[in-house]
Structure formats: C-alpha cells, structure tokens
Scaffold this motif. Structure first.
Motif, PDB file in Angstrom:
ATOM      1  N   ALA A 291       0.767  -1.172  -0.163  1.00  0.00           N
ATOM      2  CA  ALA A 291       0.041   0.115   0.036  1.00  0.00           C
ATOM      3  C   ALA A 291       0.771   1.141   0.128  1.00  0.00           C
ATOM      4  CB  ALA A 291      -0.952  -0.031   1.030  1.00  0.00           C
ATOM      5  N   LYS A 292       0.279   2.334  -0.352  1.00  0.00           N
ATOM      6  CA  LYS A 292       0.896   3.543  -0.522  1.00  0.00           C
ATOM      7  C   LYS A 292       0.458   4.683   0.323  1.00  0.00           C
ATOM      8  CE  LYS A 292       1.869   2.464  -5.340  1.00  0.00           C
ATOM      9  NZ  LYS A 292       0.987   1.110  -5.276  1.00  0.00           N
ATOM     10  N   LYS A 293       1.521   5.579   0.512  1.00  0.00           N
ATOM     11  CA  LYS A 293       1.257   7.031   1.631  1.00  0.00           C
ATOM     12  C   LYS A 293       1.498   8.019   0.443  1.00  0.00           C
ATOM     13  CE  LYS A 293       6.217   7.154   2.695  1.00  0.00           C
ATOM     14  NZ  LYS A 293       7.159   7.355   3.899  1.00  0.00           N
ATOM     15  N   ILE A 294       1.021   9.249   0.858  1.00  0.00           N
ATOM     16  CA  ILE A 294       1.138  10.540  -0.090  1.00  0.00           C
ATOM     17  C   ILE A 294       2.466  11.236   0.521  1.00  0.00           C
ATOM     18  CG2 ILE A 294       0.143  12.624  -0.271  1.00  0.00           C
ATOM     19  CD1 ILE A 294      -2.569  11.758   0.773  1.00  0.00           C
ATOM     20  N   LEU A 300      10.295  21.438  -2.610  1.00  0.00           N
ATOM     21  CA  LEU A 300       9.353  22.557  -2.556  1.00  0.00           C
ATOM     22  C   LEU A 300       9.823  23.670  -1.473  1.00  0.00           C
ATOM     23  CD1 LEU A 300       5.946  20.628  -3.147  1.00  0.00           C
ATOM     24  CD2 LEU A 300       7.149  21.940  -5.024  1.00  0.00           C
ATOM     25  N   PRO A 301       9.501  24.906  -1.927  1.00  0.00           N
ATOM     26  CA  PRO A 301      10.000  26.026  -0.967  1.00  0.00           C
ATOM     27  C   PRO A 301       8.755  26.369  -0.043  1.00  0.00           C
ATOM     28  CG  PRO A 301       9.173  27.152  -2.837  1.00  0.00           C
ATOM     29  CD  PRO A 301       9.089  25.646  -3.064  1.00  0.00           C
ATOM     30  N   ALA A 302       9.267  26.899   1.198  1.00  0.00           N
ATOM     31  CA  ALA A 302       8.139  27.526   2.234  1.00  0.00           C
ATOM     32  C   ALA A 302       7.134  28.460   1.446  1.00  0.00           C
ATOM     33  CB  ALA A 302       8.792  28.243   3.334  1.00  0.00           C
ATOM     34  N   THR A 307      -0.216  21.816  -5.344  1.00  0.00           N
ATOM     35  CA  THR A 307      -1.065  21.382  -6.312  1.00  0.00           C
ATOM     36  C   THR A 307      -1.109  19.898  -6.420  1.00  0.00           C
ATOM     37  OG1 THR A 307       0.791  21.255  -8.197  1.00  0.00           O
ATOM     38  CG2 THR A 307      -0.538  23.423  -7.860  1.00  0.00           C
ATOM     39  N   ARG A 308      -2.043  19.233  -7.249  1.00  0.00           N
ATOM     40  CA  ARG A 308      -2.007  17.724  -7.548  1.00  0.00           C
ATOM     41  C   ARG A 308      -0.506  17.239  -7.932  1.00  0.00           C
ATOM     42  NH1 ARG A 308      -1.048  13.497  -7.779  1.00  0.00           N
ATOM     43  NH2 ARG A 308      -2.200  11.765  -8.246  1.00  0.00           N
ATOM     44  N   GLU A 309      -0.140  18.056  -8.727  1.00  0.00           N
ATOM     45  CA  GLU A 309       1.281  17.582  -9.438  1.00  0.00           C
ATOM     46  C   GLU A 309       2.496  17.650  -8.373  1.00  0.00           C
ATOM     47  OE1 GLU A 309      -0.740  19.670 -10.521  1.00  0.00           O
ATOM     48  OE2 GLU A 309      -1.681  18.572 -12.172  1.00  0.00           O
ATOM     49  N   ASP A 310       2.027  18.255  -7.372  1.00  0.00           N
ATOM     50  CA  ASP A 310       3.148  18.240  -6.363  1.00  0.00           C
ATOM     51  C   ASP A 310       3.323  17.112  -5.172  1.00  0.00           C
ATOM     52  OD1 ASP A 310       4.323  20.837  -6.931  1.00  0.00           O
ATOM     53  OD2 ASP A 310       2.749  21.758  -5.583  1.00  0.00           O
ATOM     54  N   LEU A 311       2.211  16.222  -5.474  1.00  0.00           N
ATOM     55  CA  LEU A 311       2.290  14.927  -4.593  1.00  0.00           C
ATOM     56  C   LEU A 311       2.222  13.734  -5.373  1.00  0.00           C
ATOM     57  CD1 LEU A 311      -0.919  16.495  -2.487  1.00  0.00           C
ATOM     58  CD2 LEU A 311       1.448  16.671  -2.087  1.00  0.00           C
ATOM     59  N   ALA A 312       2.556  12.722  -4.727  1.00  0.00           N
ATOM     60  CA  ALA A 312       2.781  11.312  -5.362  1.00  0.00           C
ATOM     61  C   ALA A 312       2.247  10.427  -4.366  1.00  0.00           C
ATOM     62  CB  ALA A 312       4.177  11.093  -5.977  1.00  0.00           C
ATOM     63  N   PHE A 313       2.219   9.185  -4.726  1.00  0.00           N
ATOM     64  CA  PHE A 313       1.877   7.957  -4.004  1.00  0.00           C
ATOM     65  C   PHE A 313       2.864   6.878  -4.096  1.00  0.00           C
ATOM     66  CE2 PHE A 313      -2.223   9.509  -5.928  1.00  0.00           C
ATOM     67  CZ  PHE A 313      -2.559  10.512  -4.957  1.00  0.00           C
ATOM     68  N   LYS A 314       3.499   6.639  -2.921  1.00  0.00           N
ATOM     69  CA  LYS A 314       4.636   5.728  -2.979  1.00  0.00           C
ATOM     70  C   LYS A 314       4.562   4.928  -1.499  1.00  0.00           C
ATOM     71  CE  LYS A 314       7.640   8.837  -5.628  1.00  0.00           C
ATOM     72  NZ  LYS A 314       8.996   9.269  -5.694  1.00  0.00           N
ATOM     73  N   VAL A 315       5.267   3.751  -1.871  1.00  0.00           N
ATOM     74  CA  VAL A 315       5.624   2.706  -0.886  1.00  0.00           C
ATOM     75  C   VAL A 315       6.889   3.182  -0.104  1.00  0.00           C
ATOM     76  CG1 VAL A 315       6.253   0.247  -0.342  1.00  0.00           C
ATOM     77  CG2 VAL A 315       4.425   0.984  -2.094  1.00  0.00           C
ATOM     78  N   PRO A 316       6.950   2.995   1.130  1.00  0.00           N
ATOM     79  CA  PRO A 316       6.150   2.083   2.249  1.00  0.00           C
ATOM     80  C   PRO A 316       5.109   2.834   2.784  1.00  0.00           C
ATOM     81  CG  PRO A 316       7.951   2.900   3.380  1.00  0.00           C
ATOM     82  CD  PRO A 316       8.064   3.497   2.110  1.00  0.00           C
ATOM     83  N   VAL A 325      -6.024  12.667  -0.056  1.00  0.00           N
ATOM     84  CA  VAL A 325      -5.063  13.504  -0.793  1.00  0.00           C
ATOM     85  C   VAL A 325      -5.749  14.897  -1.161  1.00  0.00           C
ATOM     86  CG1 VAL A 325      -5.926  12.781  -3.381  1.00  0.00           C
ATOM     87  CG2 VAL A 325      -3.576  14.061  -2.944  1.00  0.00           C
ATOM     88  N   GLY A 326      -7.140  14.921  -1.337  1.00  0.00           N
ATOM     89  CA  GLY A 326      -7.726  16.122  -1.342  1.00  0.00           C
ATOM     90  C   GLY A 326      -7.609  17.205  -0.093  1.00  0.00           C
ATOM     91  N   GLU A 327      -7.256  16.636   1.013  1.00  0.00           N
ATOM     92  CA  GLU A 327      -7.002  17.388   2.128  1.00  0.00           C
ATOM     93  C   GLU A 327      -6.036  18.524   2.148  1.00  0.00           C
ATOM     94  OE1 GLU A 327      -6.999  15.264   5.553  1.00  0.00           O
ATOM     95  OE2 GLU A 327      -8.297  13.620   4.919  1.00  0.00           O
ATOM     96  N   PHE A 328      -4.866  18.007   1.233  1.00  0.00           N
ATOM     97  CA  PHE A 328      -3.842  18.748   1.006  1.00  0.00           C
ATOM     98  C   PHE A 328      -3.694  19.694  -0.011  1.00  0.00           C
ATOM     99  CE2 PHE A 328      -3.312  14.798   3.500  1.00  0.00           C
ATOM    100  CZ  PHE A 328      -2.850  15.399   4.675  1.00  0.00           C
ATOM    101  N   ILE A 329      -4.322  19.372  -1.125  1.00  0.00           N
ATOM    102  CA  ILE A 329      -4.264  20.258  -2.414  1.00  0.00           C
ATOM    103  C   ILE A 329      -4.824  21.669  -2.165  1.00  0.00           C
ATOM    104  CG2 ILE A 329      -5.275  20.651  -4.836  1.00  0.00           C
ATOM    105  CD1 ILE A 329      -5.198  17.521  -4.855  1.00  0.00           C
ATOM    106  N   GLY A 330      -4.129  22.545  -2.496  1.00  0.00           N
ATOM    107  CA  GLY A 330      -4.250  23.979  -2.067  1.00  0.00           C
ATOM    108  C   GLY A 330      -3.948  24.383  -0.854  1.00  0.00           C
TER     109      GLY A 330
END
Length: 349
Positions: A291-294, A300-302, A307-316, A325-330
C-alpha cells in the motif's frame, strides 16, 4: 426460529462444524472384521459417524425380484435376494458393531428400509434413523419411525418439492429433531444434476430444520461448495478400497479422501468468519510493502501552494493514505520540503 438438531449428544446447527457421515452401506462386503476396520479408519479420518443399511429382504422385495438371477460383476450370489442376504448383518453382529463403535468413540446408526428393519434398529437402540431417498414417499414408514422419537435424516434423491414437503409434513408433527438432505439418486450423478442450489431452497422452505447433502459424486469438492449454502450434515460413501467389488465402491471416498473432506470442512467453517470486514494482523507487513502513502513529488519552498502535481503516492505504507489527498491540495507549506518526504498536516500553515 430454531434450526438445530442433536444426534447422540452432538449439536448440529448453523454455527457448528458439519456432521460428517461415513456411509459404509454394504461396502463391508458382509465381513464383520472389514466393517470394524472401516469404523476405525472413519474415526481416524475425523468422521462424526458411520452408517450401515438394514433390509429385511424377503419381506421387502417381491418374490420374483428376490429370486431373480443376478449376473452382475458385483454379485455375491446367483440370485438378487441371495446377493442381498450375503451383505446383511444379523442382530448379534449389529450388537457387536454397536459395542465396538462405543468403544472407539464414533456414532453408529443405520438406514431402515422397511418396518421390520425399523423395529430391528429400535431394539438395538441406535441413536438415529436414516431414511433412504426411495422411501421419502413412503409416508407410512416415515410416520412409523417418527413416532419412535429418534432423530431422523431424510434423503431426497429423485423427489419433487411436493414430495419433500409431504415428508416434512409427515414427520414434523412428531419432532423437529430431523434433517433434510439434498440428494441426487444417481450413482454417481452427472455434475449438472447435483443441484446444490436446492440447499438454499430447502433452507428457505424449512426454516426450522437442519439441511444437508447426500453427495454421491466422486471427490470432496461439492460438500466444500455446499457449506456456504447452509449444509450442516454431509453423507459420503466410504470404503477402504475403491477397487473392491460392489456398486458403491467406485465413487466412495477412501480414508485419505475422508480425512481431507473433514479437514477442509473445518477449514471452510473457520474461513467463513462472521461477515465483518476487518484488517488482520497478518496483513500489516504485506501492506507495508504494497500500500502507498502520500509524499511530495519534488523539493518545494516554504510558502508554496501545493497542487496535485506536487504530490505522489509511494511505498512504504507508513503515512497518510492516498484517499486523503484532497485534504492537502491548495494548502500552503509552513517550511520547505524535499522529494519523497511524507506529507503530514503539521507541514502546512
């Protein structure tokens, strides 16, 4: 409404293991010592019970059929009546088998094919009566046995639903301690004739009666398939050697097959669970790798608005699952982050 029965102190219900009947029939070939060996091996295989068949042949068959020449390769005598007599045990032998079953700790009972046999088995005080498919429409015999007050198991091979209902209506006024078995009276039947779905039909039609399966097919797969449909009694023909002479030998289970059947029926009961979907401890380690995490997809700077493109889903799988994921976009970053860093709420303003 109660759907349960008890045979020799063994409770049978939706929440119990299957009551497994090793149907010896006449596979013992009329040999008492072979029959005892079959009791032993059925017990070792885990069967709940062993069953024989009892007929008073001279009164059950017409004289013409009793004296008819019997030229089958499975014949034990020249006429059909003598053939059947060669396979019958007498009172002394039945008493010896009853004592032996009690000694090794397995339930022993028999099919009564006629009134005299019913009296014979009542005298021995076996704990249960089996009714063969051919006698499902024999309501006088059903009533006669039901009045004895013993548990009953009714096979329904070759029957219509009307026949089954009639048998139920005959027995039910005397007891609710009986079972109805779906059965196809072929030896063996074709797969398309097994009609396992009838088990569910019986459960709906007879909600106060335990439902089972008399399985004349070869192998152990069909009882396993029948358990989730509500089967709680199964009867399988049993032998020590399928190559022995006899019409039932070829499709009977040998000891290894009976052992596997009992094992798999216990496993499927456990595997059915309670219907509640939950995560089990055995899944945690595999899911950590699958399974994956965000995570952040790049440095990325302070102050960056994610955006959605700034995030990925990866193991572990040691972070927040992708469905959030929608909680963090924007959101705006509180400080700089790096590629593959786990996304956490405290990183946002």
């Amino acid at each position: 409404m109660k759907r349960e029965m008890t045979i020799a102190g063994v409770r049978i219900a939706d929440d119990t293991d299957v009551f497994v009947i090793a149907e010896i029939g006449h596979n013992h070939q009329g040999d008492l010592e072979i029959c005892k060996r079959m009791f032993d091996t059925a017990k070792e295989a885990g069967a709940t019970s062993v069953k024989l068949q009892k007929r008073q042949n001279k009164s059950m068959f017409t004289k013409a059929m009793y004296e008819e020449k019997y030229n089958s390769e499975n014949a034990y005598a020249d006429t059909y009546g003598e053939h059947r007599e060669a396979l019958e045990f007498d009172l002394h032998q039945y008493m010896e088998l009853k004592a032996y079953a009690e000694q090794i700790g397995i339930i022993f009972f028999s099919t009564a094919f006629d009134f005299e046999s019913a009296d014979f088995l009542r005298e021995i005080d076996l704990p249960c009566f089996k009714i063969a498919s051919g006698d499902l429409t024999n309501t006088p015999l059903l009533e006669y046995i039901a009045e004895m007050g013993k548990p009953m198991i009714l096979s329904t091979g070759g029957a219509s639903m009307e026949d089954v209902q009639r048998a139920y209506d005959t027995v039910r006024p005397y007891t609710d301690n009986f079972c109805i078995l779906q059965c196809t009276a072929g030896y063996p039947p074709a797969w398309e004739e097994l009609d396992l779905g009838v088990i569910a039909t019986y459960r709906e039609a007879f909600p106060d009666v335990v439902i089972g399966l008399s399985s004349h097919d070869s192998g152990i797969a069909m009882p396993i398939a029948a358990y989730p449909l509500g089967m709680r009694v199964v009867e399988k023909h049993f032998t020590l050697n399928r190559a022995w002479k006899g019409t039932d030998q070829a499709f009977s289970l040998e000891p290894v097959g009976m052992t596997k059947l009992v094992r798999d029926l216990k496993r499927v009961r456990i595997a059915m669970g309670d219907g509640v979907k939950r995560q089990h401890s055995s899944e945690l380690k595999p899911l950590f790798k699958m399974a994956k995490k965000i995570v952040f997809n790049r440095d990325l700077p302070a102050g960056h608005k994610v955006t959605r493109e700034d995030l990925a889903f990866k193991v572990p799988n040691d972070g927040i699952p992708p469905y959030r994921v929608g909680e963090f976009i924007g959101g705006t970053l509180k400080s700089e982050v790096t590629e593959d860093q786990t996304v956490l709420p405290e990183l946002f303003i």
